[in-house]
Design a protein around this motif. Structure first.
Motif, PDB file in Angstrom:
ATOM      1  N   GLY A  41      69.630  57.143  28.504  1.00 12.62           N
ATOM      2  CA  GLY A  41      68.183  56.828  28.472  1.00 12.62           C
ATOM      3  C   GLY A  41      67.134  58.073  28.657  1.00 12.62           C
ATOM      4  O   GLY A  41      66.125  57.612  28.756  1.00 12.62           O
ATOM      5  N   GLY A  43      66.781  60.678  27.609  1.00  7.38           N
ATOM      6  CA  GLY A  43      66.170  61.283  25.831  1.00  7.38           C
ATOM      7  C   GLY A  43      66.338  62.459  25.880  1.00  7.38           C
ATOM      8  O   GLY A  43      65.986  63.227  24.724  1.00  7.38           O
ATOM      9  N   LYS A  44      67.501  63.321  25.927  1.00  8.41           N
ATOM     10  CA  LYS A  44      68.380  63.507  25.646  1.00  8.41           C
ATOM     11  C   LYS A  44      69.043  63.880  24.554  1.00  8.41           C
ATOM     12  O   LYS A  44      69.119  65.186  23.816  1.00  8.41           O
ATOM     13  CB  LYS A  44      69.959  64.089  26.913  1.00  8.41           C
ATOM     14  N   SER A  45      69.867  62.644  24.405  1.00 14.65           N
ATOM     15  CA  SER A  45      69.906  62.193  22.873  1.00 14.65           C
ATOM     16  C   SER A  45      68.533  62.672  21.434  1.00 14.65           C
ATOM     17  O   SER A  45      68.766  63.851  20.342  1.00 14.65           O
ATOM     18  CB  SER A  45      70.688  61.475  22.276  1.00 14.65           C
ATOM     19  N   THR A  46      67.734  62.377  21.959  1.00 18.33           N
ATOM     20  CA  THR A  46      66.324  62.239  21.283  1.00 18.33           C
ATOM     21  C   THR A  46      66.270  64.181  20.777  1.00 18.33           C
ATOM     22  O   THR A  46      65.963  64.302  19.837  1.00 18.33           O
ATOM     23  CB  THR A  46      65.609  62.015  20.918  1.00 18.33           C
TER      24      THR A  46
HETATM   25  P1  ADP Z   1      70.064  59.944  25.982  1.00 16.11           P
HETATM   26  O1  ADP Z   1      70.420  60.455  25.020  1.00 16.11           O
HETATM   27  O2  ADP Z   1      69.587  60.967  27.779  1.00 16.11           O
HETATM   28  O3  ADP Z   1      70.961  58.632  26.743  1.00 16.11           O
HETATM   29  P2  ADP Z   1      68.074  58.561  24.606  1.00 16.11           P
HETATM   30  O4  ADP Z   1      67.539  59.879  23.490  1.00 16.11           O
HETATM   31  O5  ADP Z   1      69.654  58.253  23.515  1.00 16.11           O
HETATM   32  O6  ADP Z   1      68.332  58.896  25.628  1.00 16.11           O
HETATM   33  O7  ADP Z   1      67.001  57.677  24.442  1.00 16.11           O
HETATM   34  C1  ADP Z   1      65.921  57.616  25.100  1.00 16.11           C
HETATM   35  C2  ADP Z   1      65.197  56.982  25.019  1.00 16.11           C
HETATM   36  O8  ADP Z   1      65.139  56.299  23.764  1.00 16.11           O
HETATM   37  C3  ADP Z   1      65.794  55.408  25.891  1.00 16.11           C
HETATM   38  O9  ADP Z   1      64.753  54.321  26.224  1.00 16.11           O
HETATM   39  C4  ADP Z   1      66.102  53.941  24.068  1.00 16.11           C
HETATM   40  O10 ADP Z   1      66.331  53.587  24.720  1.00 16.11           O
HETATM   41  C5  ADP Z   1      65.037  54.883  23.484  1.00 16.11           C
HETATM   42  N1  ADP Z   1      65.502  55.183  21.957  1.00 16.11           N
HETATM   43  C6  ADP Z   1      66.485  55.985  21.835  1.00 16.11           C
HETATM   44  N2  ADP Z   1      66.645  55.999  20.433  1.00 16.11           N
HETATM   45  C7  ADP Z   1      66.484  54.897  19.615  1.00 16.11           C
HETATM   46  C8  ADP Z   1      65.639  54.260  18.432  1.00 16.11           C
HETATM   47  N3  ADP Z   1      66.139  54.779  17.556  1.00 16.11           N
HETATM   48  N4  ADP Z   1      64.864  52.782  18.636  1.00 16.11           N
HETATM   49  C9  ADP Z   1      64.298  53.033  19.592  1.00 16.11           C
HETATM   50  N5  ADP Z   1      64.464  53.390  20.723  1.00 16.11           N
HETATM   51  C10 ADP Z   1      65.136  54.582  20.950  1.00 16.11           C
END
Ligand code: ADP
Ligand code: ADP
Length: 232
Positions: A41, A43-46
């Motif tokens: 959560g 934000g790494k993947s984003t």
């Molecule tokens: P990590 O890769 O570090 O687990 P993400 O980048 O997946 O983190 O997520 C960062 C935040 O954005 C989290 O709160 C997640 O719930 C939210 N999030 C990620 N993808 C989406 C999406 N497609 N729609 C809504 N919220 C998202």
């Protein structure tokens, strides 16, 4: 090789909005292995998906190899993405295709001429240590072998940059070590620049030259591995 400035990405839904990436600056030099460490959560993947524009940032700029990704049109973006390989936690292989077929498909997609494909597939499989498994199907492979196919596929178009999305998170420690060793080899041999995200400090310590710790969409610490380990 990778330059990110003032990156922001907010997801909006009826429940409210989440600033997944909330102002990130990052420079990764050619041949570096940079790790982004953080909990689920963070934000790494984003962040990673903004590098190849699988996600469109709301603000900020992303350049890869001097090319400003955030400015490219669809067709140019497709070409630019050939210079950026990506590997995934759950491998994302085509189950109906053989190992060779999966790698060949990546070559097809990038428009590599048909003539050289067979040899290039063999070369890629050799690079990742899968010679002899060309005719196997993904279901017949171990997790480590699946990730090797993922890596071969990611390298098909001879990218300068590899993005790794928790590539070892589904693997046991021994297999993790062998995949990290392979990534380290490829970094050394090809001069491949690697940006990886992980929730495991051991991964960062094992192969990264520099890293950042991400929390709530921001980098709360960053530096070389020596600097980060010195921080109390
Ligand atoms: P990590 O890769 O570090 O687990 P993400 O980048 O997946 O983190 O997520 C960062 C935040 O954005 C989290 O709160 C997640 O719930 C939210 N999030 C990620 N993808 C989406 C999406 N497609 N729609 C809504 N919220 C998202
Ligand atoms: P699939 O049926 O799984 O899609 P194919 O056997 O049709 O895979 O092969 C797809 C492509 O993969 C072929 O065009 C060829 O270029 C390459 N290929 C197949 N087998 C091998 C092999 N043993 N070594 C190298 N390349 C191969």
């Amino acid at each position: 090789m990778i330059e990110i400035r003032g990156l922001r990405k907010t997801y909006r839904s009826r429940k409210g909005s989440v600033a997944a990436v909330d102002g990130v600056d990052l420079r990764v030099g050619e041949g570096e292995v940079f790790g982004v460490l953080g909990q689920s959560g963070a934000g790494k993947s984003t962040l990673l998906r903004c590098v190849n524009m699988l996600e469109r940032p709301d603000a900020g700029t992303v350049s890869v190899g001097g090319l400003e990704m955030t400015r490219l049109r669809r067709g140019q973006l497709r070409l630019a993405r050939h210079g950026i390989g990506m590997i995934h936690q759950h491998f994302a292989l085509l189950s109906s295709r053989t190992v060779a077929g999966n790698v060949a498909f990546a070559l097809e997609v990038t428009g590599a001429p048909r003539a050289g494909r067979k040899q290039r597939v063999a070369e890629l499989l050799e690079m990742v240590g899968l010679t002899g498994r060309a005719e196997a199907y993904p279901a017949q492979l171990s997790g480590g072998q699946k990730q090797r196919v993922g890596i071969a596929r990611a390298l098909a178009a001879r990218p300068k940059v590899l993005l790794s999305d928790e590539a070892t998170s589904a693997l046991d420690p021994e297999t993790t070590e062998s995949i990290l060793r392979l990534l380290h080899d490829l970094n050394q041999r090809l001069g491949l620049t690697i940006l990886l995200i992980t929730h495991e400090m051991t991964v960062v310590k094992r192969i990264c030259t520099s890293a950042a710790v991400m929390r709530d969409g921001r980098f709360v610490e960053s530096g070389t591995i020596t600097e980060l380990l010195r921080t109390p």
